[in-house]
Design a protein around this motif. Structure first.
Motif, PDB file in Angstrom:
ATOM      1  N   ILE A  71      -6.171   5.155   0.932  1.00  0.00           N
ATOM      2  CA  ILE A  71      -5.620   3.871   0.484  1.00  0.00           C
ATOM      3  C   ILE A  71      -6.644   3.251  -0.460  1.00  0.00           C
ATOM      4  O   ILE A  71      -7.731   2.854  -0.039  1.00  0.00           O
ATOM      5  N   THR A 119      -2.712  -0.997  -4.389  1.00  0.00           N
ATOM      6  CA  THR A 119      -1.426  -1.515  -3.935  1.00  0.00           C
ATOM      7  C   THR A 119      -0.467  -1.537  -5.120  1.00  0.00           C
ATOM      8  O   THR A 119      -0.878  -1.310  -6.260  1.00  0.00           O
ATOM      9  N   GLU A 121       0.834  -1.209   0.000  1.00  0.00           N
ATOM     10  CA  GLU A 121       0.000   0.000   0.000  1.00  0.00           C
ATOM     11  C   GLU A 121       0.867   1.255   0.000  1.00  0.00           C
ATOM     12  O   GLU A 121       0.578   2.224  -0.710  1.00  0.00           O
ATOM     13  N   THR A 149      -6.665  -3.298  -3.747  1.00  0.00           N
ATOM     14  CA  THR A 149      -6.285  -3.568  -2.363  1.00  0.00           C
ATOM     15  C   THR A 149      -6.574  -5.022  -2.012  1.00  0.00           C
ATOM     16  O   THR A 149      -7.263  -5.731  -2.754  1.00  0.00           O
TER      17      THR A 149
END
Length: 307
Positions: A172, A175, A154, A187
């Motif tokens: 976030i 990734t 991340e 993610t």
């Protein structure tokens, strides 16, 4: 393929076929590699076993043979990977009864574990030894993970656009594929898409650092990245600071541990880490939770004794 033909199929071949049908394209590459590794062990340990011959004793012997070369937790993971395929085979009538029932999980004595997290004083000392120069380097990544608890993949995917300095937050949403060919990936799970609040000092530091950087390009990646590279730098910083050596992932554990010791709820820590459920957080930090419960008991006793 007739039922009789299927029953004569080697269990290894059935498991390989099961992986392709149920797992290929449905799970992350790193998880897929674990299933393929389990398959390679089946070909070593039971290369000639037919699926119809899989019974409780045979299955337990398979687990015992695997456990001779692996720790208990690794054997447990192996058991869970096989169990899904075996239960499907039972449903199809290829195996008469569930051979995984009442399985006993063994394993080698675990190696002495390296420290997983630092104390607050140790982390503070580490951060003082970081080489935070005016240009982006790996020490800045170490600082970011220590302050946010985000995963290594991340942190690698962070772009200047992900910073919301006005609201003291980082988004976030992706990734970085550092184990593969590079590039952005989704993610780990839906819960991993989140906003992480950051302190004012981090806001000041990173607002200056990312100034004039391309908004959509990763802040830390400009070539092939290996986590061993960052772990080597972190190891040197730990030795310079004369504190226990931990890994980059250990910074995530440190972040969560400090929050729990500070009294932050498990639910809030789980959201901040991007765990899919609080159960994951509770399992990972069970030793800390027990320690906090013991402190709570002392508080309860003091409160009662004052009545």
């Amino acid at each position: 393929m007739t039922k009789e033909t299927k029953q004569n199929e080697l269990f290894c071949d059935y498991f390989e076929r099961w992986i392709k049908v149920y797992k290929d394209g449905a799970i992350r590459k790193v998880t897929m590699n674990k299933y393929l590794l389990a398959l390679s062990w089946l070909r070593k340990l039971i290369p000639d076993l037919r699926i119809s011959d899989m019974d409780r004793i045979t299955y337990q012997k398979l687990l015992n043979d695997y456990a001779k070369q692996h720790e208990r937790q690794t054997t447990m993971d192996f058991h869970h990977q096989l169990k899904g395929a075996i239960l499907d085979a039972v449903d199809e009538g290829l195996i008469r009864r569930d051979p995984t029932r009442k399985s006993i999980i063994k394993g080698k004595t675990p190696r002495e574990k390296k420290p997983k997290y630092l104390s607050q004083f140790e982390l503070h000392t580490l951060l003082l030894h970081l080489d935070l120069r005016s240009e982006v380097n790996w020490d800045w990544l170490i600082l970011l993970i220590a302050k946010t608890g985000m995963r290594f993949s991340e942190a690698l995917a962070i772009t200047p656009k992900d910073f919301d300095f006005a609201h003291q937050a980082i988004s976030i949403e992706k990734t970085w594929d550092y184990k593969g060919l590079g590039g952005f990936l989704p993610t780990k799970n839906k819960s991993s898409v989140r906003k992480i609040q950051i302190d004012w000092q981090t806001v000041v530091q990173f607002s200056e650092l990312i100034k004039d950087k391309p908004e959509d390009e990763p802040l830390f990646v400009n070539c092939k990245v290996y986590n061993s590279t960052v772990n080597d730098i972190l190891r040197r910083r730990c030795k310079q600071a004369q504190i226990p050596v931990i890994s980059v992932h250990g910074l995530r554990h440190t972040h969560a541990s400090l929050l729990l010791f500070a009294g932050v709820s498990i639910a809030s820590v789980a959201r901040r880490l991007g765990h899919s459920s609080m159960t994951t957080t509770q399992k990972t930090y069970l030793h800390i939770i027990h320690e906090l419960e013991n402190k709570d008991i002392d508080l309860v006793m003091r409160a009662l004794s004052s009545l």
